[in-house]
Design a protein around this motif. Structure first.
Motif, PDB file in Angstrom:
ATOM      1  N   THR A  72     -92.077 -35.363  37.252  1.00 13.44           N
ATOM      2  CA  THR A  72     -91.394 -34.091  37.496  1.00 13.44           C
ATOM      3  C   THR A  72     -90.937 -33.459  36.184  1.00 13.44           C
ATOM      4  OG1 THR A  72     -90.637 -34.844  39.672  1.00 13.44           O
ATOM      5  CG2 THR A  72     -89.448 -33.003  38.675  1.00 13.44           C
TER       6      THR A  72
ATOM      7  N   GLN B 105     -93.948 -31.983  34.468  1.00 13.31           N
ATOM      8  CA  GLN B 105     -94.476 -30.801  35.137  1.00 13.31           C
ATOM      9  C   GLN B 105     -93.694 -29.538  34.795  1.00 13.31           C
ATOM     10  OE1 GLN B 105     -94.477 -32.208  39.187  1.00 13.31           O
ATOM     11  NE2 GLN B 105     -96.629 -32.824  39.110  1.00 13.31           N
ATOM     12  N   ALA B 106     -92.437 -29.690  34.420  1.00 14.91           N
ATOM     13  CA  ALA B 106     -91.661 -28.524  33.998  1.00 14.91           C
ATOM     14  C   ALA B 106     -92.284 -27.871  32.774  1.00 14.91           C
ATOM     15  CB  ALA B 106     -90.211 -28.928  33.703  1.00 14.91           C
TER      16      ALA B 106
ATOM     17  N   ASP C 221     -96.523 -26.959  33.902  1.00 14.82           N
ATOM     18  CA  ASP C 221     -96.699 -25.904  34.900  1.00 14.82           C
ATOM     19  C   ASP C 221     -96.726 -24.545  34.197  1.00 14.82           C
ATOM     20  OD1 ASP C 221     -96.621 -24.125  36.988  1.00 14.82           O
ATOM     21  OD2 ASP C 221     -95.033 -25.159  38.084  1.00 14.82           O
TER      22      ASP C 221
ATOM     23  N   GLY D  56     -93.666 -22.637  34.545  1.00 15.70           N
ATOM     24  CA  GLY D  56     -92.470 -23.422  34.228  1.00 15.70           C
ATOM     25  C   GLY D  56     -91.675 -22.825  33.084  1.00 15.70           C
TER      26      GLY D  56
ATOM     27  N   ALA E 143     -85.997 -29.424  28.736  1.00 16.28           N
ATOM     28  CA  ALA E 143     -87.097 -30.081  29.447  1.00 16.28           C
ATOM     29  C   ALA E 143     -87.685 -31.228  28.630  1.00 16.28           C
ATOM     30  CB  ALA E 143     -88.181 -29.063  29.788  1.00 16.28           C
TER      31      ALA E 143
END
Length: 451
Positions: free
Chosen positions: A63, A66-67, A70, A73, A262
């Protein structure tokens, strides 16, 4: 299988023996066959607990990655600022905005058209006649013949006007305000409205003319029906607060703060996984090996994760996570130098973005590795390990269940047999008495008197 003795004293005592405890003692030696099965079950269940923790922490790491990988994101986020927040304030800068600087001059603010009636001495005076607003005519009747009921009727008509009654020391007035800002919402009022109580004609006056905002953005003259401007700069919404002879500088920047957060989240999540793995490489406080000590799955996780940290294609000037301030500790965990990361984001933002998002990049490769290691069906390493454990546990539980069924049947049979034997033992004294009585009757010898 060992033997079990039965303690019942002298045969002639009539005491018999404890059937239940005897059955339990006999079956205990047979039940011992289950011990290695239950021991293995406990070991597998302890492994399951660790696998669950590893799976959860790997999911958190996925997760966090993916930030950054993406496309919608944190790399797409924008931040904005205004050089004069008394004249113009930034409301939002969406992912479609482009980083850059803009010059805005606010010449005129948008206004909402409003009208108000003559003052009535009493708000409860009876009205008559009709009123036409924006081309829609409202005829006064018994249900709308006061200022309050007329205002309610206008609002219910949904004709683009908000009506209310305004009262002060001089009396009460009907206030009409357009629901559309700017020149497009300019009100047109006509009709013949009368205060029937005082036989006085009621006129209307302009409170404020509907007016569009006037501004220039980067030298381009623009108008806006609202002081909330959404189309002047793509992806940016700002609010006009006052006019000014001096231009306002609006700066749209990349959301580097959230990117830094992140990246920090990745380091934290990665370290949690490594600590899970390291925690299985020794003995527990009692000196026993940890549940996954020597597990091939554990070795696979460790090797694949460490390899993934140095994998992926370069993006411009960025070819390694060390250029983002991520360093390696001796125990396999990571550290983050915030200054190095911020410098990379400030000077090579697009390259850093590509390092996580380009095809075959570090970010994309790392996510693929995580998917292959986690709990994803059908190929995740932890998923497969859990499936194997589940199959072994099912087989062991079946063996235990079958053995318990056999023991239950044997317990029933043993109990029946030993109850029968016990009854025989308990009946011996009475049988001996019968024999003695027969002997006395035949011989005349009284065994009970000893002679």
């Amino acid at each position: 299988m060992g033997t079990v003795g039965i303690n019942f004293g002298a045969a002639s005592s009539g005491q018999g023996f404890d059937v239940a405890s005897t059955v339990t003692a006999i079956l205990a030696s047979q039940k011992a066959i289950e011990t290695p099965w239950t021991t293995q079950l406990a070991s597998l269940q302890a492994q399951d607990t660790v696998f669950t923790t590893l799976g959860t922490d790997l999911s958190s790491l996925t997760t966090a990655m993916q930030a950054l990988t993406d496309f919608s994101g944190v790399f797409s986020e924008k931040q904005g600022s205004s050089s004069n927040t008394d004249v113009l304030s930034l409301t939002s800068a969406t992912t479609s905005a482009t980083a850059g600087s803009h010059t805005i001059l606010v010449n005129k603010l948008a206004q909402v058209s409003s009208e108000y009636s003559d003052t009535l001495a009493s708000a409860t005076d009876t009205l008559s006649g009709s009123l036409t607003i924006q081309g829609d005519t409202i005829t006064i009747g018994s249900s709308n013949n006061t200022l309050a009921t007329l205002a309610s009727a206008i609002n219910s008509a949904n004709i683009g006007v908000n009506a209310s009654v305004v009262t002060d020391s001089t009396g009460s007035r009907l206030s009409l305000v357009s629901t559309t800002s700017g020149s497009a919402g300019q009100l047109t009022i006509s009709g013949a409205l009368t205060d029937a109580t005082t036989s006085t004609s009621i006129g209307f006056h302009t409170g404020q003319t509907g007016q569009d905002a006037s501004l220039t953005v980067d030298g381009i003259a623009l108008t806006s029906g609202s002081n909330t401007v959404t189309t002047a700069i793509p992806g940016v919404t700002f609010q006009l607060l006052s006019t000014s002879a001096n231009p306002v500088q609006v700066q749209i920047t990349n959301g580097t703060t959230d990117v830094s957060t992140a990246v920090s989240n990745i380091v934290t999540a990665y370290n949690a996984v490594i600590k899970d793995i390291k925690g299985q490489e020794a003995n527990d406080s009692s000196g026993n090996p940890e549940p996954l000590f020597g597990s091939p799955t554990l070795s696979l996780l460790q090797n694949q994760l460490s390899s993934a940290l140095i994998s992926g294609a370069a993006s411009g000037s960025i070819s390694s996570i060390t250029q983002l301030g991520i360093g390696f500790n001796q125990d396999g965990t990571l550290t983050l130098n915030g200054d190095t990361l911020n410098n990379a984001l400030d000077n090579n933002f697009s390259d850093v973005t590509g390092f996580f998002q380009n095809a075959s990049s570090f970010g994309q490769t790392f996510v693929t590795t995580l998917n292959n290691l986690g709990t994803q069906a059908p190929d995740g390493a932890i998923y497969l390990a859990q499936q194997q454990n589940s199959a072994e546990e099912a087989a062991l539980n079946l063996s235990v269940s079958n053995e318990e069924a056999l023991l239950a049947t044997e317990q029933t049979n043993l109990t029946t047999e030993l109850n029968t034997a016990n009854q025989v033992l308990q009946s011996i004294p009475s049988q001996l008495n019968e024999v003695n009585e027969l002997y006395s009757a035949v011989t005349g010898y009284n065994t009970g008197n000893g002679g």
